[in-house]
Design a protein around this motif. Sequence first.
Motif, PDB file in Angstrom:
ATOM      1  N   THR A  30      73.702 -15.510  36.635  1.00 43.86           N
ATOM      2  CA  THR A  30      74.638 -14.067  36.674  1.00 43.86           C
ATOM      3  C   THR A  30      73.775 -13.150  36.889  1.00 43.86           C
ATOM      4  O   THR A  30      74.027 -12.394  37.966  1.00 43.86           O
ATOM      5  CB  THR A  30      75.332 -13.981  35.282  1.00 43.86           C
ATOM      6  N   MET A  31      72.545 -12.671  36.440  1.00 48.59           N
ATOM      7  CA  MET A  31      71.871 -11.676  36.657  1.00 48.59           C
ATOM      8  C   MET A  31      71.117 -11.551  38.113  1.00 48.59           C
ATOM      9  O   MET A  31      71.162 -10.391  38.548  1.00 48.59           O
ATOM     10  CB  MET A  31      70.741 -11.454  35.385  1.00 48.59           C
ATOM     11  N   LEU A  32      70.944 -12.787  38.570  1.00 48.44           N
ATOM     12  CA  LEU A  32      70.424 -12.700  39.843  1.00 48.44           C
ATOM     13  C   LEU A  32      71.500 -12.633  40.963  1.00 48.44           C
ATOM     14  O   LEU A  32      71.100 -13.267  42.112  1.00 48.44           O
ATOM     15  CB  LEU A  32      69.390 -13.862  39.995  1.00 48.44           C
ATOM     16  N   LYS A  33      72.919 -12.786  40.396  1.00 46.77           N
ATOM     17  CA  LYS A  33      74.044 -12.978  41.404  1.00 46.77           C
ATOM     18  C   LYS A  33      73.627 -12.267  42.562  1.00 46.77           C
ATOM     19  O   LYS A  33      74.003 -12.590  43.880  1.00 46.77           O
ATOM     20  CB  LYS A  33      75.177 -12.892  40.760  1.00 46.77           C
ATOM     21  N   SER A  34      73.325 -11.028  42.663  1.00 47.13           N
ATOM     22  CA  SER A  34      73.413 -10.141  43.723  1.00 47.13           C
ATOM     23  C   SER A  34      72.304 -10.427  44.803  1.00 47.13           C
ATOM     24  O   SER A  34      72.388 -10.024  46.058  1.00 47.13           O
ATOM     25  CB  SER A  34      72.839  -8.499  43.454  1.00 47.13           C
ATOM     26  N   PHE A  35      71.385 -11.191  44.435  1.00 46.25           N
ATOM     27  CA  PHE A  35      70.327 -12.002  45.295  1.00 46.25           C
ATOM     28  C   PHE A  35      70.574 -13.151  45.884  1.00 46.25           C
ATOM     29  O   PHE A  35      69.811 -13.632  46.489  1.00 46.25           O
ATOM     30  CB  PHE A  35      68.910 -11.930  44.822  1.00 46.25           C
ATOM     31  N   GLN A  36      71.747 -13.865  45.476  1.00 49.59           N
ATOM     32  CA  GLN A  36      71.953 -15.324  45.732  1.00 49.59           C
ATOM     33  C   GLN A  36      71.922 -15.536  47.056  1.00 49.59           C
ATOM     34  O   GLN A  36      71.689 -16.855  47.425  1.00 49.59           O
ATOM     35  CB  GLN A  36      73.243 -15.511  45.075  1.00 49.59           C
ATOM     36  N   GLY A  37      72.321 -14.622  48.105  1.00 49.40           N
ATOM     37  CA  GLY A  37      72.310 -15.076  49.599  1.00 49.40           C
ATOM     38  C   GLY A  37      70.749 -14.980  50.187  1.00 49.40           C
ATOM     39  O   GLY A  37      70.747 -15.413  51.459  1.00 49.40           O
ATOM     40  N   ALA A  38      69.753 -14.858  49.459  1.00 48.58           N
ATOM     41  CA  ALA A  38      68.375 -14.649  49.866  1.00 48.58           C
ATOM     42  C   ALA A  38      67.757 -15.851  50.120  1.00 48.58           C
ATOM     43  O   ALA A  38      67.715 -16.880  49.381  1.00 48.58           O
ATOM     44  CB  ALA A  38      67.685 -13.746  48.922  1.00 48.58           C
ATOM     45  N   SER A  39      67.144 -16.156  51.154  1.00 51.45           N
ATOM     46  CA  SER A  39      66.480 -17.467  51.493  1.00 51.45           C
ATOM     47  C   SER A  39      64.928 -17.195  50.949  1.00 51.45           C
ATOM     48  O   SER A  39      64.138 -16.809  51.711  1.00 51.45           O
ATOM     49  CB  SER A  39      66.292 -17.544  52.918  1.00 51.45           C
ATOM     50  N   LEU A  40      64.723 -17.199  49.535  1.00 50.63           N
ATOM     51  CA  LEU A  40      63.503 -16.964  49.064  1.00 50.63           C
ATOM     52  C   LEU A  40      63.167 -18.123  48.288  1.00 50.63           C
ATOM     53  O   LEU A  40      63.872 -18.734  47.669  1.00 50.63           O
ATOM     54  CB  LEU A  40      63.505 -15.664  48.116  1.00 50.63           C
ATOM     55  N   THR A 137      63.467  -7.324  56.033  1.00 48.79           N
ATOM     56  CA  THR A 137      63.031  -8.775  56.675  1.00 48.79           C
ATOM     57  C   THR A 137      63.515  -9.772  55.940  1.00 48.79           C
ATOM     58  O   THR A 137      63.229 -10.914  56.568  1.00 48.79           O
ATOM     59  CB  THR A 137      61.547  -8.473  56.737  1.00 48.79           C
ATOM     60  N   THR A 138      63.871  -9.812  54.981  1.00 50.24           N
ATOM     61  CA  THR A 138      64.387 -11.007  54.140  1.00 50.24           C
ATOM     62  C   THR A 138      65.421 -11.889  54.745  1.00 50.24           C
ATOM     63  O   THR A 138      66.652 -11.271  55.266  1.00 50.24           O
ATOM     64  CB  THR A 138      64.979 -10.636  52.888  1.00 50.24           C
ATOM     65  N   LYS A 139      65.245 -12.994  55.204  1.00 51.87           N
ATOM     66  CA  LYS A 139      66.152 -13.897  55.766  1.00 51.87           C
ATOM     67  C   LYS A 139      67.376 -14.286  54.543  1.00 51.87           C
ATOM     68  O   LYS A 139      67.044 -14.408  53.568  1.00 51.87           O
ATOM     69  CB  LYS A 139      65.685 -15.186  56.251  1.00 51.87           C
ATOM     70  N   THR A 140      68.749 -14.191  54.985  1.00 55.06           N
ATOM     71  CA  THR A 140      69.637 -14.498  53.970  1.00 55.06           C
ATOM     72  C   THR A 140      70.608 -15.410  54.623  1.00 55.06           C
ATOM     73  O   THR A 140      70.519 -15.746  55.767  1.00 55.06           O
ATOM     74  CB  THR A 140      70.607 -13.195  53.792  1.00 55.06           C
ATOM     75  N   TYR A 141      71.224 -16.112  53.742  1.00 51.80           N
ATOM     76  CA  TYR A 141      72.289 -17.174  54.222  1.00 51.80           C
ATOM     77  C   TYR A 141      73.582 -16.524  54.740  1.00 51.80           C
ATOM     78  O   TYR A 141      74.044 -15.436  54.200  1.00 51.80           O
ATOM     79  CB  TYR A 141      72.553 -18.070  52.782  1.00 51.80           C
ATOM     80  N   ASP A 142      74.122 -17.339  55.517  1.00 51.82           N
ATOM     81  CA  ASP A 142      75.327 -16.813  56.261  1.00 51.82           C
ATOM     82  C   ASP A 142      76.662 -16.806  55.087  1.00 51.82           C
ATOM     83  O   ASP A 142      77.457 -16.071  55.427  1.00 51.82           O
ATOM     84  CB  ASP A 142      75.627 -17.379  57.551  1.00 51.82           C
ATOM     85  N   PHE A 143      76.647 -17.740  54.472  1.00 53.86           N
ATOM     86  CA  PHE A 143      77.802 -18.080  53.124  1.00 53.86           C
ATOM     87  C   PHE A 143      77.012 -18.747  52.122  1.00 53.86           C
ATOM     88  O   PHE A 143      75.975 -19.464  52.252  1.00 53.86           O
ATOM     89  CB  PHE A 143      78.818 -18.960  53.942  1.00 53.86           C
ATOM     90  N   GLY A 169      75.788 -23.268  63.774  1.00 53.64           N
ATOM     91  CA  GLY A 169      74.514 -22.614  63.577  1.00 53.64           C
ATOM     92  C   GLY A 169      74.421 -21.751  62.241  1.00 53.64           C
ATOM     93  O   GLY A 169      73.533 -21.062  61.975  1.00 53.64           O
ATOM     94  N   HIS A 170      75.545 -21.694  61.525  1.00 49.78           N
ATOM     95  CA  HIS A 170      75.526 -20.963  60.310  1.00 49.78           C
ATOM     96  C   HIS A 170      74.616 -21.650  58.990  1.00 49.78           C
ATOM     97  O   HIS A 170      74.911 -22.766  58.924  1.00 49.78           O
ATOM     98  CB  HIS A 170      76.830 -20.473  59.585  1.00 49.78           C
ATOM     99  N   ARG A 171      73.878 -20.573  58.472  1.00 51.04           N
ATOM    100  CA  ARG A 171      72.890 -21.195  57.412  1.00 51.04           C
ATOM    101  C   ARG A 171      73.840 -21.012  56.018  1.00 51.04           C
ATOM    102  O   ARG A 171      74.522 -20.010  55.615  1.00 51.04           O
ATOM    103  CB  ARG A 171      71.797 -20.525  57.143  1.00 51.04           C
ATOM    104  N   GLY A 172      73.820 -22.029  54.975  1.00 54.44           N
ATOM    105  CA  GLY A 172      74.740 -22.129  53.693  1.00 54.44           C
ATOM    106  C   GLY A 172      73.817 -22.414  52.495  1.00 54.44           C
ATOM    107  O   GLY A 172      72.874 -23.013  52.920  1.00 54.44           O
ATOM    108  N   PRO A 185      71.149 -28.254  54.739  1.00 54.02           N
ATOM    109  CA  PRO A 185      69.909 -28.724  55.258  1.00 54.02           C
ATOM    110  C   PRO A 185      70.477 -28.703  56.789  1.00 54.02           C
ATOM    111  O   PRO A 185      69.610 -29.124  58.065  1.00 54.02           O
ATOM    112  CB  PRO A 185      69.389 -30.035  55.075  1.00 54.02           C
ATOM    113  N   TYR A 186      71.617 -28.339  57.355  1.00 56.62           N
ATOM    114  CA  TYR A 186      72.299 -28.306  58.613  1.00 56.62           C
ATOM    115  C   TYR A 186      73.093 -27.153  58.795  1.00 56.62           C
ATOM    116  O   TYR A 186      73.550 -26.575  57.892  1.00 56.62           O
ATOM    117  CB  TYR A 186      73.002 -29.729  58.968  1.00 56.62           C
ATOM    118  N   GLY A 187      73.414 -26.701  60.175  1.00 57.35           N
ATOM    119  CA  GLY A 187      74.153 -25.603  60.454  1.00 57.35           C
ATOM    120  C   GLY A 187      75.499 -25.934  60.350  1.00 57.35           C
ATOM    121  O   GLY A 187      76.045 -27.307  60.490  1.00 57.35           O
ATOM    122  N   VAL A 188      76.556 -25.039  59.940  1.00 56.63           N
ATOM    123  CA  VAL A 188      77.948 -25.187  59.635  1.00 56.63           C
ATOM    124  C   VAL A 188      78.831 -24.168  60.265  1.00 56.63           C
ATOM    125  O   VAL A 188      78.083 -22.942  60.462  1.00 56.63           O
ATOM    126  CB  VAL A 188      77.997 -25.276  58.101  1.00 56.63           C
TER     127      VAL A 188
END
Length: 204
Positions: A30-40, A137-143, A169-172, A185-188
């Motif tokens: 819950t605490m890290l929810k604001s960062f959940q879209g980050a690809s890290l 510069t952090t990559k994020t997920y599209d959904f 091509g959307h990253r999820g 692992p595949y685009g949606v």
Amino acid sequence: PQVPPMPEKEKLAQEKTLLGIYVTENPLSTMLKSFQGASLPKISEISTKPANANVKFVAVITKIKAIRTKKSNAQMAFVTLEDQSGSIEAVVFPKTYDTYHEILTENRPVYLEGKISIREDETSVMIDIISDNLSDTTKTYDFVINVPKGTSQTKLMDLNNLLKKNPNGHRGLIILPNGKDIPIPYGVNYNADLQEQIDTILDL
């Protein structure tokens, strides 16, 4: 005697102190929810990297020990960082401490950049940057799909089949009830109609 229920934050703190684990839930998700879209990477991943490797990740500051250096009497800190995958120790040297000391507070989710240090087989991170926000510069997920508790294996299979039938091509990212992140692992081909179908499968 009738007593009011223990506040959730206090209950979680006592579980962690007495048992060493969270029984009710893991609040880090819950605490890290604001960062959940980050690809890290997770802490469990950066912990296996070699010495001097540059790392970028998000974590919750769970413990801070501020000290003064013997040479210049400047303040620095030893910090414990945690996410859903584990914990790691970090060092914030005086120059970095002076820049970010106001952000260094316990139970605070942060974005960090630093370098891996390995001494006597113990891995830690020498912190260079601490922020409340992701780097530009952090990559994020599209959904992001949050799977609710109690979702059956059958529904997860239905979800997987639905996503595979809508390639693009959307990253999820899928977040399971236990807080584990699973990059798709595949685009949606993600859109409002697909989200409605996802909500139907997951009973949202």
